[in-house]
Design a protein around this motif. Structure first.
Motif, PDB file in Angstrom:
ATOM      1  N   SER A  19       0.807  -1.238   0.000  1.00 37.97           N
ATOM      2  CA  SER A  19       0.000   0.000   0.000  1.00 37.97           C
ATOM      3  C   SER A  19       0.837   1.285   0.000  1.00 37.97           C
ATOM      4  O   SER A  19       0.311   2.351   0.296  1.00 37.97           O
ATOM      5  N   TRP A  20       2.115   1.200  -0.323  1.00 43.15           N
ATOM      6  CA  TRP A  20       2.955   2.404  -0.367  1.00 43.15           C
ATOM      7  C   TRP A  20       2.501   3.263  -1.555  1.00 43.15           C
ATOM      8  O   TRP A  20       2.389   2.743  -2.664  1.00 43.15           O
ATOM      9  N   TYR A  21       2.269   4.531  -1.319  1.00 46.10           N
ATOM     10  CA  TYR A  21       1.797   5.482  -2.358  1.00 46.10           C
ATOM     11  C   TYR A  21       0.366   5.217  -2.819  1.00 46.10           C
ATOM     12  O   TYR A  21      -0.066   5.797  -3.800  1.00 46.10           O
ATOM     13  N   ILE A  22      -0.383   4.376  -2.110  1.00 38.74           N
ATOM     14  CA  ILE A  22      -1.751   4.070  -2.546  1.00 38.74           C
ATOM     15  C   ILE A  22      -2.623   5.342  -2.505  1.00 38.74           C
ATOM     16  O   ILE A  22      -3.547   5.501  -3.291  1.00 38.74           O
ATOM     17  N   GLU A  23      -2.265   6.255  -1.583  1.00 37.39           N
ATOM     18  CA  GLU A  23      -3.078   7.471  -1.428  1.00 37.39           C
ATOM     19  C   GLU A  23      -2.896   8.421  -2.610  1.00 37.39           C
ATOM     20  O   GLU A  23      -3.651   9.381  -2.756  1.00 37.39           O
ATOM     21  N   GLN A  24      -1.897   8.153  -3.452  1.00 42.11           N
ATOM     22  CA  GLN A  24      -1.673   9.056  -4.593  1.00 42.11           C
ATOM     23  C   GLN A  24      -2.497   8.676  -5.811  1.00 42.11           C
ATOM     24  O   GLN A  24      -2.537   9.415  -6.788  1.00 42.11           O
ATOM     25  N   GLY A  25      -3.167   7.537  -5.767  1.00 43.13           N
ATOM     26  CA  GLY A  25      -4.016   7.133  -6.890  1.00 43.13           C
ATOM     27  C   GLY A  25      -5.476   7.425  -6.587  1.00 43.13           C
ATOM     28  O   GLY A  25      -5.805   8.168  -5.657  1.00 43.13           O
ATOM     29  N   ASP A  26      -6.350   6.840  -7.374  1.00 47.82           N
ATOM     30  CA  ASP A  26      -7.792   7.042  -7.204  1.00 47.82           C
ATOM     31  C   ASP A  26      -8.263   6.273  -5.960  1.00 47.82           C
ATOM     32  O   ASP A  26      -8.099   5.056  -5.883  1.00 47.82           O
ATOM     33  N   ARG A  27      -8.856   6.994  -5.004  1.00 41.48           N
ATOM     34  CA  ARG A  27      -9.202   6.389  -3.716  1.00 41.48           C
ATOM     35  C   ARG A  27     -10.244   5.277  -3.864  1.00 41.48           C
ATOM     36  O   ARG A  27     -10.112   4.211  -3.287  1.00 41.48           O
ATOM     37  N   LYS A  28     -11.275   5.558  -4.644  1.00 49.39           N
ATOM     38  CA  LYS A  28     -12.350   4.556  -4.811  1.00 49.39           C
ATOM     39  C   LYS A  28     -11.813   3.292  -5.472  1.00 49.39           C
ATOM     40  O   LYS A  28     -12.176   2.178  -5.100  1.00 49.39           O
ATOM     41  N   GLU A  29     -10.977   3.484  -6.466  1.00 50.43           N
ATOM     42  CA  GLU A  29     -10.403   2.328  -7.169  1.00 50.43           C
ATOM     43  C   GLU A  29      -9.502   1.528  -6.221  1.00 50.43           C
ATOM     44  O   GLU A  29      -9.517   0.296  -6.232  1.00 50.43           O
ATOM     45  N   ALA A  30      -8.740   2.252  -5.404  1.00 51.32           N
ATOM     46  CA  ALA A  30      -7.851   1.565  -4.456  1.00 51.32           C
ATOM     47  C   ALA A  30      -8.667   0.727  -3.473  1.00 51.32           C
ATOM     48  O   ALA A  30      -8.313  -0.424  -3.170  1.00 51.32           O
ATOM     49  N   ILE A  31      -9.760   1.295  -2.986  1.00 51.22           N
ATOM     50  CA  ILE A  31     -10.605   0.566  -2.025  1.00 51.22           C
ATOM     51  C   ILE A  31     -11.219  -0.659  -2.706  1.00 51.22           C
ATOM     52  O   ILE A  31     -11.229  -1.773  -2.154  1.00 51.22           O
ATOM     53  N   ALA A  32     -11.690  -0.456  -3.948  1.00 54.66           N
ATOM     54  CA  ALA A  32     -12.264  -1.588  -4.694  1.00 54.66           C
ATOM     55  C   ALA A  32     -11.201  -2.662  -4.918  1.00 54.66           C
ATOM     56  O   ALA A  32     -11.479  -3.865  -4.846  1.00 54.66           O
ATOM     57  N   ALA A  33      -9.965  -2.230  -5.165  1.00 56.22           N
ATOM     58  CA  ALA A  33      -8.877  -3.184  -5.412  1.00 56.22           C
ATOM     59  C   ALA A  33      -8.588  -4.010  -4.147  1.00 56.22           C
ATOM     60  O   ALA A  33      -8.468  -5.240  -4.208  1.00 56.22           O
ATOM     61  N   PHE A  34      -8.488  -3.343  -2.989  1.00 58.29           N
ATOM     62  CA  PHE A  34      -8.244  -4.107  -1.746  1.00 58.29           C
ATOM     63  C   PHE A  34      -9.373  -5.115  -1.510  1.00 58.29           C
ATOM     64  O   PHE A  34      -9.127  -6.262  -1.134  1.00 58.29           O
ATOM     65  N   ARG A  35     -10.619  -4.663  -1.739  1.00 59.19           N
ATOM     66  CA  ARG A  35     -11.753  -5.567  -1.475  1.00 59.19           C
ATOM     67  C   ARG A  35     -11.743  -6.744  -2.436  1.00 59.19           C
ATOM     68  O   ARG A  35     -12.018  -7.880  -2.045  1.00 59.19           O
ATOM     69  N   GLY A  52       2.063   7.978   3.268  1.00 65.77           N
ATOM     70  CA  GLY A  52       1.133   9.104   3.169  1.00 65.77           C
ATOM     71  C   GLY A  52       0.770   9.674   4.538  1.00 65.77           C
ATOM     72  O   GLY A  52      -0.343  10.170   4.727  1.00 65.77           O
ATOM     73  N   ASP A  53       1.706   9.571   5.502  1.00 62.40           N
ATOM     74  CA  ASP A  53       1.446  10.074   6.868  1.00 62.40           C
ATOM     75  C   ASP A  53       0.116   9.564   7.418  1.00 62.40           C
ATOM     76  O   ASP A  53      -0.676  10.342   7.965  1.00 62.40           O
ATOM     77  N   GLY A  54      -0.147   8.301   7.257  1.00 67.38           N
ATOM     78  CA  GLY A  54      -1.377   7.704   7.811  1.00 67.38           C
ATOM     79  C   GLY A  54      -2.510   7.618   6.796  1.00 67.38           C
ATOM     80  O   GLY A  54      -3.520   6.956   7.062  1.00 67.38           O
ATOM     81  N   ARG A  55      -2.350   8.253   5.632  1.00 67.64           N
ATOM     82  CA  ARG A  55      -3.461   8.218   4.662  1.00 67.64           C
ATOM     83  C   ARG A  55      -3.617   6.835   4.030  1.00 67.64           C
ATOM     84  O   ARG A  55      -4.728   6.421   3.711  1.00 67.64           O
TER      85      ARG A  55
END
Ligand code: NAP
Length: 280
Positions: A19-35, A52-55
């Motif tokens: 999940s390094w740099y995950i906050e720099q991409g599309d948030r919804k897509e990232a969440i869908a990807a983890f799920r 991302g300092d906790g993001r």
């Protein structure tokens, strides 16, 4: 494929999700990807207070809401926070970001200013309180591991998370054998070289493509299957897109032959043992 995460540890899939740099991409897509990854069995989710300092942790908290029991959740404390009181505060912050009451494993991100004895004492206290279920280290070379074992005693260190990809196989010299002797799980970070996967047109890329085609697989699946060919090793590719997670999950069912392994070994030679452990 599932393996024990360290001696006596839980059985978890050999491929997980970074999940390094995950906050720099599309948030919804990232969440869908983890799920989607969880649906496909990629239960090991790796994060760190640094990302991302906790993001990154907050995105994962949203992705795993209502599904905590399906996840093997790992976070890391920054070295400068790894004092007795600092580690507790950092862990509690991570738990808040992740919206959970416990981490499955908590790692020291790399060695820093605090004595290992103090950090490990903090980890043991967090473990006794149920805030972490196990703990480990990251970016530890063989001599660091010797020292850590002398401080912690046997069967305490669950994991060593280290750099490992086709073009960086240094851990095969001493770190993997050390971890196997001592029942410590090896987690391979940056398994695609961070963002430097062999081009299909390169000599190594062509070898991967040929092996992939023989198995009806992809080059990245071949790379992941090679890296996790030993039961001690887990890989945590980061993928911010559903299609990428689906591709990575396909590696779980891929069995490479001895001939495949030998071809990959010569296309991406291990090289000599470096003086110090490479890290990103
Ligand atoms: P990586 O996993 O080697 O590579 C990530 C890159 O590969 C991203 O650009 C991603 O794209 C792409 N990707 C993933 N799956 C793909 C697929 N199937 N097809 C095409 N592209 C694909 O790099 P990493 O993030 O450095 O390492 C993985 C994780 O290890 C980190 O996220 C972190 O959790 C951990 N880590 C730990 C340390 C440490 O010191 N302990 C250091 C570095 C990393 P998209 O995002 O666009 O999908």
């Amino acid at each position: 494929m599932k393996h024990a995460f360290g001696q006596g540890g839980p059985q978890i899939a050999s491929i997980g999700q970074g999940s390094w740099y995950i906050e720099q991409g599309d948030r919804k897509e990232a969440i869908a990807a983890f799920r989607r990854g969880l649906e496909l069995g990629l239960s090991h989710i790796d994060t760190a207070e640094m990302y991302g300092d906790g993001r990154s942790e907050a995105i994962i908290g949203e992705a795993i809401a209502g599904r905590r029991d399906e996840v093997f959740l790992v976070s890391k404390v920054l070295p400068h926070n790894a004092s007795k009181t600092g580690a507790r505060a950092a862990c509690e912050r991570s738990l808040r970001h992740l919206k959970t009451d416990r981490l499955d494993c908590y790692l020291l991100h790399w060695r820093g200013p605090h004595r290992l004895a103090e950090t490990f004492d903090a980890f043991e206290t967090l473990k006794a309180e149920g805030k972490i279920l196990s703990w480990g280290v990251s970016n530890f070379d063989e001599d660091d591991l010797d020292e850590a074992l002398a401080v912690a005693g046997p069967r305490r260190i669950a994991c060593n998370q280290v750099l490992y990809h086709l073009r960086e196989r240094a851990i095969e010299h001493a770190v993997i054998p050390w971890c196997e002797r001592n029942g410590v799980a090896v987690t391979a970070y940056s398994p695609f070289g961070h963002d430097d996967f062999p081009e299909p047109s390169s000599a190594g890329g062509r070898v991967l493509a040929e092996i992939a085609s023989a198995h009806g697989a992809t080059a990245r699946q071949v790379a992941l299957a090679f890296l996790t060919r030993r039961a001690s090793v887990f890989a945590i590719p980061k993928a911010g897109r559903v299609a990428h997670v689906e591709d990575n999950a396909g590696a779980l069912g891929l069995r490479l032959t001895a001939a495949d392994l030998a071809r990959i070994d010569s296309a991406f030679p291990r090289g000599p043992k470096p003086h110090s452990l490479p890290m990103l």
